[in-house]
Write a protein that holds these residues in place. Structure first.
Motif, PDB file in Angstrom:
ATOM      1  N   LEU A  11       0.858  -1.178   0.000  1.00 10.51           N
ATOM      2  CA  LEU A  11       0.000   0.000   0.000  1.00 10.51           C
ATOM      3  C   LEU A  11       0.894   1.228   0.000  1.00 10.51           C
ATOM      4  O   LEU A  11       1.696   1.415   0.911  1.00 10.51           O
ATOM      5  CB  LEU A  11      -0.907   0.010   1.235  1.00 10.51           C
ATOM      6  CG  LEU A  11      -2.151  -0.884   1.199  1.00 10.51           C
ATOM      7  CD1 LEU A  11      -1.779  -2.329   1.284  1.00 10.51           C
ATOM      8  CD2 LEU A  11      -3.103  -0.529   2.336  1.00 10.51           C
ATOM      9  N   SER A  60      -5.222   4.051   0.109  1.00 12.18           N
ATOM     10  CA  SER A  60      -5.390   2.786  -0.597  1.00 12.18           C
ATOM     11  C   SER A  60      -5.817   1.680   0.361  1.00 12.18           C
ATOM     12  O   SER A  60      -5.625   1.774   1.572  1.00 12.18           O
ATOM     13  CB  SER A  60      -4.110   2.404  -1.326  1.00 12.18           C
ATOM     14  OG  SER A  60      -3.028   2.410  -0.436  1.00 12.18           O
ATOM     15  N   GLU A  61      -6.366   0.636  -0.212  1.00  6.29           N
ATOM     16  CA  GLU A  61      -6.986  -0.382   0.625  1.00  6.29           C
ATOM     17  C   GLU A  61      -6.806  -1.762  -0.011  1.00  6.29           C
ATOM     18  O   GLU A  61      -6.939  -1.931  -1.216  1.00  6.29           O
ATOM     19  CB  GLU A  61      -8.481  -0.048   0.738  1.00  6.29           C
ATOM     20  CG  GLU A  61      -9.260  -0.981   1.630  1.00  6.29           C
ATOM     21  CD  GLU A  61     -10.722  -0.550   1.758  1.00  6.29           C
ATOM     22  OE1 GLU A  61     -11.041   0.626   1.502  1.00  6.29           O
ATOM     23  OE2 GLU A  61     -11.543  -1.406   2.100  1.00  6.29           O
ATOM     24  N   PHE A  62      -6.477  -2.734   0.815  1.00  6.54           N
ATOM     25  CA  PHE A  62      -6.380  -4.103   0.302  1.00  6.54           C
ATOM     26  C   PHE A  62      -7.200  -5.036   1.182  1.00  6.54           C
ATOM     27  O   PHE A  62      -7.032  -5.050   2.401  1.00  6.54           O
ATOM     28  CB  PHE A  62      -4.924  -4.569   0.282  1.00  6.54           C
ATOM     29  CG  PHE A  62      -4.762  -5.979  -0.213  1.00  6.54           C
ATOM     30  CD1 PHE A  62      -4.986  -6.284  -1.547  1.00  6.54           C
ATOM     31  CD2 PHE A  62      -4.425  -7.005   0.653  1.00  6.54           C
ATOM     32  CE1 PHE A  62      -4.852  -7.587  -2.012  1.00  6.54           C
ATOM     33  CE2 PHE A  62      -4.289  -8.312   0.194  1.00  6.54           C
ATOM     34  CZ  PHE A  62      -4.505  -8.598  -1.138  1.00  6.54           C
ATOM     35  N   ASN A  63      -8.094  -5.769   0.564  1.00  5.87           N
ATOM     36  CA  ASN A  63      -8.894  -6.732   1.306  1.00  5.87           C
ATOM     37  C   ASN A  63      -8.658  -8.128   0.764  1.00  5.87           C
ATOM     38  O   ASN A  63      -8.564  -8.322  -0.438  1.00  5.87           O
ATOM     39  CB  ASN A  63     -10.388  -6.416   1.185  1.00  5.87           C
ATOM     40  CG  ASN A  63     -10.729  -5.077   1.783  1.00  5.87           C
ATOM     41  OD1 ASN A  63     -10.110  -4.653   2.760  1.00  5.87           O
ATOM     42  ND2 ASN A  63     -11.683  -4.399   1.208  1.00  5.87           N
ATOM     43  N   ALA A  64      -8.586  -9.087   1.665  1.00  8.02           N
ATOM     44  CA  ALA A  64      -8.372 -10.454   1.202  1.00  8.02           C
ATOM     45  C   ALA A  64      -9.251 -11.414   1.974  1.00  8.02           C
ATOM     46  O   ALA A  64      -9.557 -11.186   3.137  1.00  8.02           O
ATOM     47  CB  ALA A  64      -6.913 -10.850   1.378  1.00  8.02           C
ATOM     48  N   SER A 115       0.028  -7.760   3.871  1.00  6.01           N
ATOM     49  CA  SER A 115      -0.108  -6.453   3.266  1.00  6.01           C
ATOM     50  C   SER A 115       0.566  -5.432   4.156  1.00  6.01           C
ATOM     51  O   SER A 115       0.604  -5.576   5.364  1.00  6.01           O
ATOM     52  CB  SER A 115      -1.584  -6.107   3.056  1.00  6.01           C
ATOM     53  OG  SER A 115      -2.264  -6.076   4.274  1.00  6.01           O
ATOM     54  N   GLY A 116       1.115  -4.426   3.531  1.00  7.25           N
ATOM     55  CA  GLY A 116       1.782  -3.400   4.315  1.00  7.25           C
ATOM     56  C   GLY A 116       2.435  -2.381   3.421  1.00  7.25           C
ATOM     57  O   GLY A 116       2.178  -2.332   2.223  1.00  7.25           O
TER      58      GLY A 116
END
Lengths: 415, 480
Positions: free
Chosen positions: A333, A338-342, A361-362
């Motif tokens: 990120l 910003s955004e991350f989904n899993a 994530s990081g």
């Protein structure tokens, strides 16, 4: 929306010569879609990407009927240089050109069939929408023992003639025993604010090999949904690579059934997003028999207020002993927004299996940046080097060296 | 070795499966306003508490039972349950242990928790909850000297209304999900703990829950408040008699940790799991949630889940205070026809918050186990960290093990790492152990204990020994 759908539906079937039975099937699909509407976040599979909301926000009213204007001129400038290839050119969802000049005659069969068969097992309403509105579907069969000498590129192009339109496309591929197909899907959009709903169905017979590369690289404002259904027989191999980058919204979904022993499936993906793009990859790998293998690697680099979603599922049936399933998703990120989904999911009913998943994530590692800067790179160079290295990992998984180089060039990764 | 074998034989079946024949006071069957008023009345509750309950009931009527969970169960008829059941002898509260009904004392002795002895021995303070009431709480005087309040929640409602009013429902609001709201309307008893500022609780506090009466649901409520700079370690154990019917247990547990406080909450859950064919057993639908309200606070959940026909719970942490820490250690074992859907939620809201999840699932027989967890790092939770590890072990191909993690990262300065594996006990490991003279069953026990070690280590000593035994017993008959 209901009236619009019905009106557009009447217009669509008027132009097609369909049997009574087909019309009934299409009507049935239409009714299903009217009942369900576009998928929304209340459905588990769409939890992270509310398509209904996205369409409302970005497009508003959709029209489902695209006027049947004869041959749009094929714009040859979109063709890829430097790689000899077979072509299928689609303009606004219509097939304008099919060209298998590099291949032996009689080894590839193109069957035009209008009959509607619902073979997709996913119960989302988009398959109903696709069934109701696709006008012509093609089936491409590669004959037994034939391996295409050049890759096939499908150019998905749209032009400015359409706006706020829904385009539905459906292609079937059949790979007979010992055959091999390399397929590149190249998206090239000049249009804005359309919704593309594309369904592929692959039937892989014994010992066949499918390599599918989906490249969504060019900046555009369209919304896309791609669905791949892959049925695999004994010893078959499927390799799917997704470069998810250009569209405003893109959801790529893969459903892979490993029906035959020693069949294997590989899924590799890159999200490279900026602005307020929102992309998703969802995979379901069903291990249904013994000794099957799957491998998934998804990496994301997210800038600005972009958002990436990865939902991957490995299902192992109780007969599928000796399964080997692996799944890894990593995200960097780069911006606060910003955004991350899993949602990496395992559903396992057999005990002699090796299944694992990992997700991380990081931010970019500041220590690595410091290291590179202390060796004379400036901040931006260091950053670029790290990101390239991060993504290169996925590109290196591509088994076809010609196409690997092509994609490296596209992303701008230098070795 | 012989001794150990004997011990195993003795424990072979569910040893807590007896029931105590005791006269009960019950609320009328069914769920309506009158029943809620009845409960509130019998507990001599003030008006505000009754209002709290009725408000929850109003809300409950509008809610729908969720059904997204993996283990499905037959419909529960909420009108066919008793919502309050207590031993008659508890109608007039006995003032000390000596006045307590000997039958109750006997029951707890059989369960391995001799209340009188426990009172004499130094170590653990126990609150014993029998069906809908708390029957005894030990060591209260000693604790009160330090200002620690440890009493049944029904007593706290009367004696410490200001604390209860302030914190009850602050972590699990009235309007939460179906079962939590049901609990808010009809909860009967449970423990209340308050640790004043700067106090380190000198002993382990514990609650022992026992379901005895048939046809009842148990709805207990626990509220633990750790004031600034305090520390408490709390244990929870539970058992129930063997019955062919399924019984509902829907508890709410709320933890609040203020600045620099730490709460350690351990559970050894051993409700009756049903028989070998999956008949009977407890439905354990529990809501547990901790709020790290203050800076530098810490909440740590440890659970060993071996019982219940269906376990459906997600002990969670809301990391609101900056620098707060949430931990979740879990072992869940399912055998025969047991089902479990458990995990945790870590909601990062404050800066520099950290969370760690270690989950070990073991499934055998025809059972089904799901780890479901959420890690959510909000955009304001800069510099936060999460580490998740969930491992599953499968025994046989009739059972299932599933992992469903939800991972949401909205902050670029935060890191999330997640890994999960699924495997079986390898032939090599078994062979190695057997070669050295262990039987197949002992070898499995040893390997499983090693697999769980990371979590077992987190339990307080007395519990760890018990839990280790329990792990062995739960898997009895699953080898071969």
């Amino acid at each position: 929306m209901k009236e619009q759908l019905q009106k557009d539906f009447e217009n669509t079937i008027k132009n097609l010569s369909l049997s009574q039975k087909d019309i009934e099937i299409k009507k049935f699909s239409l009714d299903n879609f009217i009942n369900k509407g576009f998928p929304n976040r209340k459905e588990e599979d769409w939890k992270f990407s509310d398509l209904n909301k996205i369409i409302n926000k970005n497009i508003g009213e959709l029209s489902f009927y695209c006027e049947d204007k004869p041959t749009n001129k094929v714009d040859t400038s979109v063709f890829l240089d430097g790689l000899e290839h077979n072509k299928i050119v689609l303009i606004n969802g219509r097939i304008e050109k099919i060209d298998f000049d590099y291949e032996k005659k009689g080894q590839i069969e193109i069957i035009e069939h209008s009959e509607t068969v619902n073979k997709f097992y996913n119960n989302n309403s988009l398959s109903d929408l696709n069934n109701a509105f696709t006008n012509k579907s093609f089936k491409i069969a590669v004959k037994e023992g034939y391996q295409l000498s050049k890759p096939l590129i499908i150019y998905h192009t749209t032009n400015t003639k359409i706006n706020s339109c829904n385009i539905n496309l459906r292609l079937d591929f059949e790979l007979h025993e010992n055959s091999c197909l390399r397929l590149i899907d190249l998206f090239n959009d000049k249009s804005e604010k359309n919704f593309l709903n594309i369904f592929y169905n692959f039937d892989l017979k014994e010992n066949s090999i499918l390599k599918n590369y989906k490249v969504d690289k060019f900046e555009n404002k369209n919304i896309k949904y791609l669905f791949n259904n892959i049925d695999q027989n004994k010893n078959s191999i499927s390799e799917t690579f997704i470069l998810s980058s250009g569209s405003n919204f893109l959801k790529s979904e893969i459903n892979c059934d490993l029906n035959g022993e020693h069949s294997s499936a590989f899924v590799n993906g890159i999200f490279s997003l900026d602005k307020n793009k929102h992309h998703e990859i969802r995979t379901i790998i069903n291990h249904l028999t013994e000794n099957t293998k799957s491998y998934q690697l998804i990496k994301s680099v997210l800038e600005d207020s972009s958002k990436a979603v990865y939902q991957g599922k490995i299902f192992v049936n109780s007969e599928a002993q000796k399964t080997d399933g692996y799944q890894l998703s990593k995200a960097i990120l780069l911006n606060k927004e910003s955004e991350f989904n899993a949602k990496p999911e395992l559903e396992i009913y057999a005990d002699d299996v090796k299944c694992s998943h990992g997700s991380a994530s990081g931010s970019l590692n500041e220590d690595s940046i410091f290291y590179l800067m202390s060796r004379g790179l400036n901040y931006n160079q260091a950053r670029e080097l790290l990101i390239n290295g991060f993504l290169l990992d996925v590109v290196e998984k591509i088994t076809d060296s010609e196409i690997k180089n092509l994609i490296k060039n596209m992303i701008g990764i230098k070795e | 070795m012989e001794n150990r074998q004997k011990e195993i034989d003795k424990l072979k079946d569910y040893k807590y499966g007896f029931s105590t024949d005791i006269e009960n006071t019950r609320a009328p069957k069914g769920l309506n306003e009158d029943v809620i008023k009845f409960i509130s009345n019998i507990k001599k509750e003030p008006q505000w508490m009754l209002e709290f309950r009725l408000k929850a009931y109003e809300r409950f009527k509008q809610l729908k039972e969720p059904n997204w969970q993996k283990p499905k169960y037959p419909n529960i008829d909420y009108q066919d349950l008793y919502y309050y059941s207590a031993p008659k002898s508890m109608d007039d509260k006995p003032k000390s242990l000596d006045e307590l009904d000997p039958k109750l004392l006997e029951t707890y002795k059989k369960l391995g928790i001799p209340l009188q002895e426990q009172a004499r021995l130094n170590g653990i303070a126990v609150d014993a909850v029998f069906d809908s009431v708390s029957v005894a709480t030990t060591f209260r005087e000693e604790l009160i000297k330090q200002g620690i309040i440890f009493c049944p929640i029904s007593e706290a409602i009367q004696k410490h209304p200001e604390l209860v009013k302030k914190y009850l429902g602050s972590v699990i609001p009235l309007t939460d999900h179906f079962f939590a709201t049901l609990n808010s309307a009809v909860f009967t008893d449970g423990s209340f703990v308050y640790i004043p500022e700067g106090v380190r609780c000198p002993m382990e506090l514990s609650t022992y829950f026992r379901i005895n009466a048939s046809n009842t649901g148990q709805f207990e409520r626990t509220l633990i408040i750790a004031d600034k700079g305090s520390y408490v370690s709390y244990l929870e154990g539970c058992t129930a008699p063997m019955r062919d019917e399924n019984q509902l247990h829907a508890a709410n547990v709320e933890l609040v940790a203020l600045d620099d406080a730490e709460i350690k909450y351990s559970t050894v859950q051993n409700w009756y799991p049903g028989d070998k064919d999956g008949k009977g057993g407890i439905y354990n639908f529990v809501t547990k949630r901790g709020l790290c309200k203050g800076k530098n606070s810490k909440i740590s959940w440890t659970q060993v889940e071996t019982g219940s026909a269906i376990t459906w719970k997600y002990p969670s942490c809301i990391l609101k205070g900056d620098n707060s820490v949430g931990e979740f250690y879990s072992i869940a074992i399912t055998n025969n026809h047991q089902k479990a859907d458990t995990g945790t939620k870590m909601i990062h809201l404050g800066k520099n918050t950290k969370s760690k999840i270690i989950s070990k699932g073991i499934s055998a027989g025809f059972s089904d186990m799901t780890y479901r967890g959420l890690v959510d790092i909000s955009s304001k939770a800069s510099n936060s960290n999460n580490y998740t590890q969930c491992d599953s072990l499968l025994m046989g191909n009739k059972c299932g093990a599933h992992t469903v993690p939800y991972i949401k990262n909205k902050n670029s300065e935060s890191n999330i790492a997640h890994e999960a594996t699924t495997s079986k006990i390898s032939e090599e490991q078994l062979h190695y152990c057997q070669q050295r003279g262990l039987s197949a069953e002992e070898a499995v026990g040893l390997i499983v204990n090693g697999f769980c070690k990371e979590v077992l280590q987190q339990l307080p000593m007395e519990f760890a020994v018990e839990a280790q035994k329990l792990v062995g017993i739960s898997l009895e008959g699953s080898v071969g």
